[in-house]
Design an enzyme around this catalytic site. Sequence first.
Site, PDB file in Angstrom:
ATOM      1  N   GLU A 111     -12.728  -1.984  12.274  1.00 18.63           N
ATOM      2  CA  GLU A 111     -12.651  -1.216  11.029  1.00 18.63           C
ATOM      3  C   GLU A 111     -13.780  -1.575  10.069  1.00 18.63           C
ATOM      4  O   GLU A 111     -14.406  -0.709   9.487  1.00 18.63           O
ATOM      5  CB  GLU A 111     -11.292  -1.465  10.358  1.00 18.63           C
ATOM      6  CG  GLU A 111     -11.201  -0.795   8.985  1.00 18.63           C
ATOM      7  CD  GLU A 111      -9.867  -1.036   8.291  1.00 18.63           C
ATOM      8  OE1 GLU A 111      -8.964  -1.643   8.892  1.00 18.63           O
ATOM      9  OE2 GLU A 111      -9.739  -0.599   7.133  1.00 18.63           O
ATOM     10  N   GLU A 113       0.824  -1.215   0.000  1.00 20.09           N
ATOM     11  CA  GLU A 113       0.000   0.000   0.000  1.00 20.09           C
ATOM     12  C   GLU A 113       0.859   1.267   0.000  1.00 20.09           C
ATOM     13  O   GLU A 113       0.640   2.190   0.784  1.00 20.09           O
ATOM     14  CB  GLU A 113      -0.955  -0.001   1.198  1.00 20.09           C
ATOM     15  CG  GLU A 113      -1.974  -1.120   1.121  1.00 20.09           C
ATOM     16  CD  GLU A 113      -3.057  -1.056   2.195  1.00 20.09           C
ATOM     17  OE1 GLU A 113      -2.793  -0.511   3.273  1.00 20.09           O
ATOM     18  OE2 GLU A 113      -4.158  -1.567   1.933  1.00 20.09           O
ATOM     19  N   ASP A 170      -8.616  -8.790   3.837  1.00 20.60           N
ATOM     20  CA  ASP A 170      -8.343  -7.695   4.765  1.00 20.60           C
ATOM     21  C   ASP A 170      -9.382  -7.561   5.875  1.00 20.60           C
ATOM     22  O   ASP A 170     -10.227  -6.668   5.804  1.00 20.60           O
ATOM     23  CB  ASP A 170      -8.269  -6.376   3.973  1.00 20.60           C
ATOM     24  CG  ASP A 170      -7.764  -5.232   4.832  1.00 20.60           C
ATOM     25  OD1 ASP A 170      -7.343  -5.484   5.966  1.00 20.60           O
ATOM     26  OD2 ASP A 170      -7.786  -4.082   4.354  1.00 20.60           O
TER      27      ASP A 170
HETATM   28  C1  BDP Z   1      -6.323  -1.917   6.014  1.00 19.61           C
HETATM   29  C2  BDP Z   1      -6.587  -0.563   6.579  1.00 19.61           C
HETATM   30  C3  BDP Z   1      -5.408   0.346   6.485  1.00 19.61           C
HETATM   31  C4  BDP Z   1      -4.180  -0.346   7.030  1.00 19.61           C
HETATM   32  C5  BDP Z   1      -3.970  -1.655   6.314  1.00 19.61           C
HETATM   33  C6  BDP Z   1      -2.844  -2.491   6.894  1.00 19.61           C
HETATM   34  O1  BDP Z   1      -7.677  -0.014   5.879  1.00 19.61           O
HETATM   35  O2  BDP Z   1      -5.715   1.504   7.213  1.00 19.61           O
HETATM   36  O3  BDP Z   1      -3.059   0.442   6.902  1.00 19.61           O
HETATM   37  O4  BDP Z   1      -5.119  -2.449   6.426  1.00 19.61           O
HETATM   38  O5  BDP Z   1      -3.154  -3.450   7.595  1.00 19.61           O
HETATM   39  O6  BDP Z   1      -7.325  -2.746   6.539  1.00 19.61           O
HETATM   40  O7  BDP Z   1      -1.685  -2.208   6.662  1.00 19.61           O
END
Ligand code: BDP
Length: 688
Positions: free
Chosen positions: A366, A265, A338
């Site tokens: 979340e 990401e 996720d």
């Molecule tokens: C996702 C979240 C994000 C996190 C990412 C992670 O939306 O904010 O940074 O995972 O785990 O679920 O790195």
Amino acid sequence: MKKIIILALAFITALQLKAQEGHQLWLRSKESLPVTVICTMHSPTLTIAEQELRNGWQGESGATVKLTIKKNKALKSDGFRLDKNMIEATTDLGILYGVYSLLRRQQTGEKMIGTISNPSYQIRILNHWDNLDGTIERGYAGHSIFWRKTNPFVVTLKDKALWKAYARANASIGINGAVLDNVNASPKILSENYLNRVKSIADVLRPYGVRVYLSVNFASPISLGGLKTADPLDSSVIMWWKNKVKEIYSLIPDFGGLLVKASSEGQPGPQQYGRTHADGANMLADALKPYKGVVMWRAFVYTANDDDRAKQAYNEFMPLDGKFRDNVIIQVKNGPIDFQPREPFSPLFGAMKKTSIMPELQITQEYLGHAVYLVFLSTMWEECLKSDTYQQGEGSTVARCTDGSIYPQKYTAIAGVSNIGLDSNWCGHPFAQANWYAFGRLAWNDTLSSSQIADEWLKMTFYKDASKKLRERNYKIDWTKNFLKPVKQIMLESRETAVNFMMPLGLHHIMSANGHYGPGPWWAPKGVRPDWTPPYYHQASSNGIGFDRTAKGSDAVSQYHQPLATEFNNLATCPEIFLLWFHHLPWNYKMKNGRTLWNALCYHYDKGVKQVHRFQQEWDNLKPFVDSAQFKLVQLKLSQQYDNAVLWKDACLLYFQQFSKMPIPKDITPPVHKLKDIIANEFKHRND
Ligand code: BDP
């Protein structure tokens, strides 16, 4: 509308301030009875153990309790043995854990005599996604307890008191580690000022056996160190990390190690330099090795290529099995995508046989309604931990593949993304505290049932409220029958309820925008990566719905060991809870109970809404048992959850109906919203 929201928020805040009781979590002060504690050794940890025992003793009045540290082959490190008026352990921390366990048993009536208790995982750790400016990524309970924007380096008595209460709560459930900053890490965390603050935190946490760890940014040698590269094979980079690690240990001799989100990401990582995850992780592991520190390297990686996102972590990490140092642990999210309301387990569990693997669970909600929904996550984690991977024959559960029962990992660990913030009740929702509690308990004992965990938590958290009230009002009500039973039932049903009204039958990632709260199956603005938009995941069209991960589709099924690969691939054997995760099916597909897929979806959404409604009615009956501010807060949150559940149902059914062109069954409540209004007002129910 805005006004109403502001008023509602003010109301919630006022309620939360009044609900001071919530700050004590499951450790509400007790009316203790006299006890004599004998302990011949001395240490800060043992002093805490003695005090806790004196302050919380509810056993025989005037009893004498002996705390003994001695070798015992039946005890793993920090395990303990309880006997009549005796706690035995091989370490000071083991004694402290024994004390908390004994006090808990006095309250819950659980067996005590002859108990031997050993931790399932060596490292039981919270991951705080706390930013250095005090905000928390995916935090719904206020700002960080560790970092703040103004006067960031002043450590006040109030800070210390809060950190101490935090450490105590963790120790009471066996949590022994905390990563203090966000996985999307700022390089600044490794600067002198921040490291000094980390030292102050570590000093407060230490007597409770909670070690500190840090998330680090892989490009720190460039942004903080002024180097030209962060290439893990470059000698100046290697030296920079060695020196940095040495500096950390000079301040914090028991520092636990580093957590790294790399090449994920947008975060920097070894691949930018043509190196692998193993090259990056090993370089840090070598720097930490002399101090017995570990690297927790995350497997949450995926790129915007054509390959099914669910397959990418496996494809990237499997070829590296056996290439990591023994102090590297690969941290794997419970599911392959996720933290969705329901996912099958990640196929990496059990598959990497020569590498230490640790599960990463998400305590902060979340994707499960933030601090608004009542969702007891223990059942979700239990489902994952007890899933059979079949990697070493039947019974190779995710738990056993990661806790050292099957593979001889040098380190075993489990992480939970924290839901803790500055709110007076720590977690925003009174019932969200149960998720912190459940994480600790499962990390200590990965075979516990959610029913037992809920039972313990309710007895510890609410009994005093109720018994006092009942005494005062002379109610002849049975607490267990009228409070414990119905509330436990709500907790145990709550996750399936959320799945029903959000993403039933294997649907996933269909929430709106980036807030990850309300529904948004339509959400796909131009320019946003397809794998960040719901249509990528639900694939709805007039032909049907669902992501084809069978051998004819993306073939993600083949990442699972047999018989699972075949079981998931075949419609006749694929569990209905994962149906649309693995299959793309026509709207009129016949389900096992004879309903069409479309009707089945409608009934699931409707059922979820009705379940929340029932929770509300049941909660309304429980007023005499709960502190009034807490009671009202839960009541208010349940009503918000109900409104949101209706929104989810209406949004998803009306949106998917455009493709199915089938009627909503007559015996379910028809939608009360219009799709175009929901889409037009989407920003209002994002909760971000
Ligand atoms: C996702 C979240 C994000 C996190 C990412 C992670 O939306 O904010 O940074 O995972 O785990 O679920 O790195």
